[in-house]
Design an enzyme around this catalytic site. Structure first.
Site: not given
Ligand SMILES: Cc1cc2nc3c(=O)[nH]c(=O)nc-3n(C[C@H](O)[C@H](O)[C@H](O)COP(=O)(O)OP(=O)(O)OC[C@H]3O[C@@H](n4cnc5c(N)ncnc54)[C@H](O)[C@@H]3O)c2cc1C
Ligand code: SF4
Length: 582
Positions: A510
């Site tokens: 995180h």
């Molecule tokens: C192993 C793990 C366990 C976790 N467990 C928890 C949990 O139990 N509870 C919790 O609250 N949170 C947890 N998290 C955190 C949670 O997954 C994230 O908070 C959440 O997915 C964030 O959403 P987001 O849309 O910001 O990013 P994401 O869901 O990761 O989406 C971002 C997307 O953007 C894409 N991307 C990045 N850069 C570019 C670019 N330049 N051009 C095009 N595409 C791009 C990526 O490929 C990805 O698909 C965990 C994370 C991990 C890695």
């Protein structure tokens, strides 16, 4: 490329929510995702996804540090180097983002977390805050976010026990949580033997344990979009894996079946966005530039741009696009890259005699106490800011990475195997999950030396655990040890977190900050609606907007903020312009 109303960078959790909300409002939306398309069938089918070596050890569904990485150092006097293991973060590279391989621990932050500077000054005085700590209020309150937390929890089918409904405490739930309008959509997950042990021991010590809120479904569930989820089978392959059973909330299991049927939504995979483009004034985004799978550089015009690329990638794109003033740690001025924060964890291994069957688990199956989170206790005598929850999770006793051995057990060979055999079914571990505040010395900027495959400077992370966090984590670990000792017949091994911070081992994924929200453009990148102060048709989603980190996992708050921001975007699209003026 023909212009679109809204382009989303990334297609993970936040992008899916924004796409669903804005397409419902009649807007034409395009998501650009750097990774591949993937879905429950065939990608997460249980006949191959439960492969610990392939996914957890070789990390096949994560961002590959051979292609993309960041550079890291503990402090500004060191030279940062590109990291070849991103154990601390494990960012995603594919549709659904990290929402595919997260655990599903779905918390709400405490009301005081959102006003931490005001609250701390009022309760302990200004001098209580260390001079190098950039402690900031968020510009939004828990009360404002409450309906949006509720929407995210009902979208995901969260299993849990409410502790405070409308100001009335409810037995069995978290007595410290902020008031919620109604209970969780599903009852808590079944308890495992180890969480029962924790519950009994914590009560004996005088704490009030409760089930961790889990975006793993305890019952079959149909969400408000009409998407059906199956009941969790406790297979123990949540964390780091996709769910083959439609039971862990992810974009694929909650939103995409509805979103993908809409004519006003499109997405393209293998499109790596490298710039947000602006017009000659620099005050208006005109779209984005991306590199496709064949290496072609393509411009996608759009009326509005939303960064949904996970915490550090959002900041990287802002810096590469020269939007907003980069943070300068020496003068403590500038905003982009400011207030990077992380979390701090520790554990207490417990060795006892009862058989626990650790292999039956789920990503967020756990029992927790919240007595030492946020400002739920008097910090005066301790002299540190922040806190965390203490929990026993039973995520699944996977054979390669999940085993707890006594301190004196041999590290290899026949002795190690014997110790494994003797302890696998009976050992468990109590974890602490603590906040990290923001400091002048913790920030993101562009690396002056190292470049990525596109020739762009890599993002550079400068971060270390500070004395405030190490003291707080030590305090939490002692409390966890108190619970461990109350388990009948237990011997314990306290594993306190030590500095310096290393990015290599998995500890918590995180990371937050770098494009933080707030009321003041001098200390924040986006306003309270997550709209850029500098470029009003640019918005930033995700944990990069947290001004500092709290003790809980972030995604409940990320989801709530995304719904909150989507409402603001709808107002903006009817009447474009800054939603906040200062
Ligand atoms: C192993 C793990 C366990 C976790 N467990 C928890 C949990 O139990 N509870 C919790 O609250 N949170 C947890 N998290 C955190 C949670 O997954 C994230 O908070 C959440 O997915 C964030 O959403 P987001 O849309 O910001 O990013 P994401 O869901 O990761 O989406 C971002 C997307 O953007 C894409 N991307 C990045 N850069 C570019 C670019 N330049 N051009 C095009 N595409 C791009 C990526 O490929 C990805 O698909 C965990 C994370 C991990 C890695
Ligand atoms: S434990 Fe439950 S939610 Fe997690 S992967 Fe297995 S079936 Fe899915």
């Amino acid at each position: 490329m023909p212009p679109v109303d809204v382009v989303l960078v990334g297609f993970g959790w936040t992008a899916s929510i924004i796409a669903q909300e804005l397409t419902d409002a009649g807007v034409q939306v395009l998501a650009l995702e750097r990774g591949a398309w993937r879905d429950t069938v065939p990608d997460f089918a249980t006949d191959h996804i439960q492969d610990e070596l392939r996914y957890a050890v070789r990390k096949q569904i994560f961002e590959s540090p051979e292609r993309e990485t960041l550079t890291f150092r503990n402090n500004a006097s060191q030279t940062a180097l590109p990291m070849r293991h991103l154990g601390s973060f494990l960012p995603a590279a594919g549709v659904g983002g990290a929402g595919v391989h997260w655990n599903g621990q779905c918390w709400r932050f405490l009301p005081q977390d959102f006003q931490i500077r005001t609250h701390t000054e009022q309760r302990y005085g200004k001098d209580f805050i260390p001079a190098d700590m950039n402690l900031q209020d968020w510009g939004v309150t828990y009360e404002e976010l409450e309906p949006h937390y509720d929407r995210f929890e009902y979208l995901c089918g969260v299993s849990g026990q409410a502790g405070n409904v409308g100001g009335q405490l409810v037995a069995g739930g978290n007595p410290f949580e902020g008031p919620r309008q109604r209970g969780y959509p599903l009852p808590p997950l079944e308890r495992s033997a180890s969480t029962v042990l924790f519950d009994k021991a914590a009560r004996e010590v005088g704490f009030k344990p409760f089930p961790c809120p889990a975006a793993n479904t305890s019952r079959p569930y149909r969400n408000p979009l009409g998407v059906q989820m199956g009941q969790c089978t406790y297979c123990g392959y949540c964390e780091w894996f996709g769910c083959g059973n439609y039971s862990k909330a992810s974009p694929q299991t909650t939103i995409l079946p509805v979103l993908l049927r809409k004519d006003n939504f499109h997405f393209r995979t293998h499109c790596n966005v490298t710039r947000v483009n602006t017009d000659s004034t620099g005050k208006r985004a005109t779209g984005v530039t991306y590199v496709d799978v064949d290496g072609n550089q393509i411009e996608q015009p759009a009326q509005m741009v939303v960064l949904c690329a996970f915490a550090q990638h959002n900041v990287h794109l802002l810096l590469l696009s020269k939007i907003g003033q980069p943070y300068d740690p020496v003068s403590n001025t500038g905003v982009v890259g400011r207030n990077y924060a992380y979390q701090i964890t520790s554990s207490v291994d417990v060795f006892q005699k009862e058989r626990l069957n650790p292999f039956m688990g789920a990503g967020a199956l756990g029992q927790a106490i919240d007595e030492f989170n946020g400002d739920n206790f008097d910090h005066g005598p301790h002299g540190f800011i922040g806190g965390g929850y203490i929990a026993l999770w039973n995520t699944g006793g996977r054979p390669i990475l999940q085993h707890h051995l006594p301190q004196n057990a041999p590290k290899w060979g026949a002795g190690w195997k014997k110790a494994m055999q003797e302890n696998y079914l009976t050992a468990c571990s109590i974890a602490t999950h603590g906040s990290v505040m923001s400091y002048r010395s913790s920030y993101l900027d562009l690396d002056p030396t190292w470049r990525d495959v596109y020739g762009n400077p890599l993002l550079r992370l400068t971060f270390d655990f500070q004395p405030n966090e190490l003291t707080m984590s030590g305090f939490l670990t002692d409390k966890a040890a108190q619970i461990g000792r109350a388990i009948p017949g237990a011997t314990i091994h306290e594993k306190k977190r030590q500095g310096p911070y290393s990015i290599v081992p998995y500890q918590t994924t995180h990371n937050t900050g770098g494009a933080v929200m707030g009321d003041d453009p001098k200390t924040s990148v986006v306003n309270r609606y997550l709209q850029s102060w500098d470029v009003p048709n640019l918005w930033v989603m995700g944990a990069s907007v947290f001004p500092q980190n709290a003790g809980y996992n972030p995604t409940g708050t990320v989801g709530a903020l995304t719904f909150w921001s989507a409402e603001a975007m709808k107002r903006y699209l009817k009447n474009p312009g800054p939603l906040v003026t200062v």
